[in-house]
Design a protein around this motif. Structure first.
Motif, PDB file in Angstrom:
ATOM      1  N   SER A  45       2.534  76.254  67.319  1.00 29.71           N
ATOM      2  CA  SER A  45       3.452  76.736  68.345  1.00 29.71           C
ATOM      3  C   SER A  45       3.565  75.693  69.463  1.00 29.71           C
ATOM      4  CB  SER A  45       2.914  78.044  68.932  1.00 29.71           C
ATOM      5  OG  SER A  45       3.605  78.378  70.110  1.00 29.71           O
ATOM      6  N   PRO A  46       4.742  75.558  70.075  1.00 23.47           N
ATOM      7  CA  PRO A  46       4.856  74.628  71.195  1.00 23.47           C
ATOM      8  C   PRO A  46       4.297  75.184  72.501  1.00 23.47           C
ATOM      9  CG  PRO A  46       6.957  75.677  70.813  1.00 23.47           C
ATOM     10  CD  PRO A  46       6.029  76.142  69.707  1.00 23.47           C
ATOM     11  N   ILE A  47       3.872  76.437  72.500  1.00 18.28           N
ATOM     12  CA  ILE A  47       3.327  77.019  73.725  1.00 18.28           C
ATOM     13  C   ILE A  47       2.074  76.244  74.119  1.00 18.28           C
ATOM     14  CG2 ILE A  47       2.244  79.064  74.735  1.00 18.28           C
ATOM     15  CD1 ILE A  47       4.057  80.728  72.859  1.00 18.28           C
ATOM     16  N   GLY A  48       2.042  75.804  75.360  1.00 13.44           N
ATOM     17  CA  GLY A  48       0.876  75.088  75.847  1.00 13.44           C
ATOM     18  C   GLY A  48       1.257  74.001  76.827  1.00 13.44           C
ATOM     19  N   THR A  49       0.288  73.129  77.103  1.00 12.58           N
ATOM     20  CA  THR A  49       0.495  72.022  78.034  1.00 12.58           C
ATOM     21  C   THR A  49       0.445  70.714  77.263  1.00 12.58           C
ATOM     22  OG1 THR A  49      -1.866  72.124  78.557  1.00 12.58           O
ATOM     23  CG2 THR A  49      -0.357  73.239  80.064  1.00 12.58           C
ATOM     24  N   TRP A  50       1.307  69.794  77.656  1.00 15.68           N
ATOM     25  CA  TRP A  50       1.523  68.561  76.898  1.00 15.68           C
ATOM     26  C   TRP A  50       1.630  67.353  77.832  1.00 15.68           C
ATOM     27  CZ3 TRP A  50       1.804  69.188  71.614  1.00 15.68           C
ATOM     28  CH2 TRP A  50       2.023  70.484  71.156  1.00 15.68           C
ATOM     29  N   ALA A  51       1.003  66.260  77.438  1.00 14.45           N
ATOM     30  CA  ALA A  51       1.234  64.960  78.068  1.00 14.45           C
ATOM     31  C   ALA A  51       2.250  64.259  77.175  1.00 14.45           C
ATOM     32  CB  ALA A  51      -0.060  64.161  78.137  1.00 14.45           C
ATOM     33  N   VAL A  52       3.349  63.792  77.741  1.00  9.63           N
ATOM     34  CA  VAL A  52       4.436  63.251  76.923  1.00  9.63           C
ATOM     35  C   VAL A  52       4.814  61.840  77.346  1.00  9.63           C
ATOM     36  CG1 VAL A  52       5.377  65.570  76.514  1.00  9.63           C
ATOM     37  CG2 VAL A  52       6.345  64.148  78.329  1.00  9.63           C
ATOM     38  N   GLU A  53       5.395  61.135  76.378  1.00  8.44           N
ATOM     39  CA  GLU A  53       6.011  59.840  76.633  1.00  8.44           C
ATOM     40  C   GLU A  53       7.474  59.964  76.238  1.00  8.44           C
ATOM     41  OE1 GLU A  53       4.298  55.654  76.045  1.00  8.44           O
ATOM     42  OE2 GLU A  53       5.469  56.052  74.222  1.00  8.44           O
ATOM     43  N   ILE A  54       8.345  59.571  77.154  1.00  6.06           N
ATOM     44  CA  ILE A  54       9.791  59.665  76.951  1.00  6.06           C
ATOM     45  C   ILE A  54      10.321  58.249  76.756  1.00  6.06           C
ATOM     46  CG2 ILE A  54      11.980  60.434  77.950  1.00  6.06           C
ATOM     47  CD1 ILE A  54      10.058  62.246  79.806  1.00  6.06           C
ATOM     48  N   LYS A  55      11.011  58.037  75.642  1.00  8.74           N
ATOM     49  CA  LYS A  55      11.590  56.727  75.333  1.00  8.74           C
ATOM     50  C   LYS A  55      13.108  56.846  75.377  1.00  8.74           C
ATOM     51  CE  LYS A  55       7.772  55.725  72.239  1.00  8.74           C
ATOM     52  NZ  LYS A  55       7.352  55.548  70.849  1.00  8.74           N
ATOM     53  N   PHE A  56      13.742  55.846  75.952  1.00  7.32           N
ATOM     54  CA  PHE A  56      15.192  55.833  76.079  1.00  7.32           C
ATOM     55  C   PHE A  56      15.780  54.918  75.007  1.00  7.32           C
ATOM     56  CE2 PHE A  56      13.438  57.188  79.996  1.00  7.32           C
ATOM     57  CZ  PHE A  56      14.322  58.115  80.495  1.00  7.32           C
TER      58      PHE A  56
END
Length: 161
Positions: A45-56
């Motif tokens: 499930s995507p429920i939760g906390t996430w550290a993310v990297e966003i690439k353009f």
């Protein structure tokens, strides 16, 4: 056999009770197996906390942010400069989240708004990927640009900070 059952009236009832108990036991075991697979689905499930990297897609630019997807369908992001709010929902292939965040100029006045739309998939118990667009809109509602983005997320929690 019917003769023997007829002479022992409780025997038919005992056979029926044993059959019912076996059915309940097998049903419970099947239920546990279903519950176990449900637990696997919960881990995906995507429920939760996430550290993310966003690439353009149009540049080598990368940003980092923190995301929170809650069971009530709300979505929050923070990137150190901005906080964004939105919603998310499951889809047939994963999940979709949408959000908005404001950008302020050097004087602290509203400069522009980013409107994000992403389609994602949880790829393991602790990772997800998504792709979509960010649309920059100025104070008058004019679109300044649309940016293709890819997001890679890593779950964090009390167990795995």
């Amino acid at each position: 056999m019917s003769d023997k059952v007829g002479r022992r009236p409780g025997m038919a009832r005992r056979v029926a009770l044993v059959a019912a108990a076996a059915t309940l036991t097998l049903g419970s075991v099947a239920g546990l197996a279903g519950s176990a697979s449900g637990d696997t689905e919960q881990l995906r499930s995507p429920i939760g906390t996430w550290a993310v990297e966003i690439k353009f897609a149009s540049s080598t630019k990368k940003e980092r942010a923190l995301f929170a997807l809650r069971a009530d369908g709300s979505f929050t992001l923070a990137d150190g400069k901005r906080v964004g709010l939105g919603t998310w929902r499951p889809t047939a292939t994963g999940f979709r989240y949408v959000f908005r965040h404001y950008n302020l100029n050097a004087d602290g006045a509203f400069d522009w708004e980013l409107r994000g739309v992403q389609d994602g998939q949880v790829t393991s118990a602790d990772t997800f990927t998504s792709s979509g667009t960010g649309t920059s809109v100025d104070a008058d509602g004019n679109v300044q640009g649309v940016f293709q983005t890819q997001v890679e997320g890593k779950r964090y929690s009390v167990q795995a900070p």
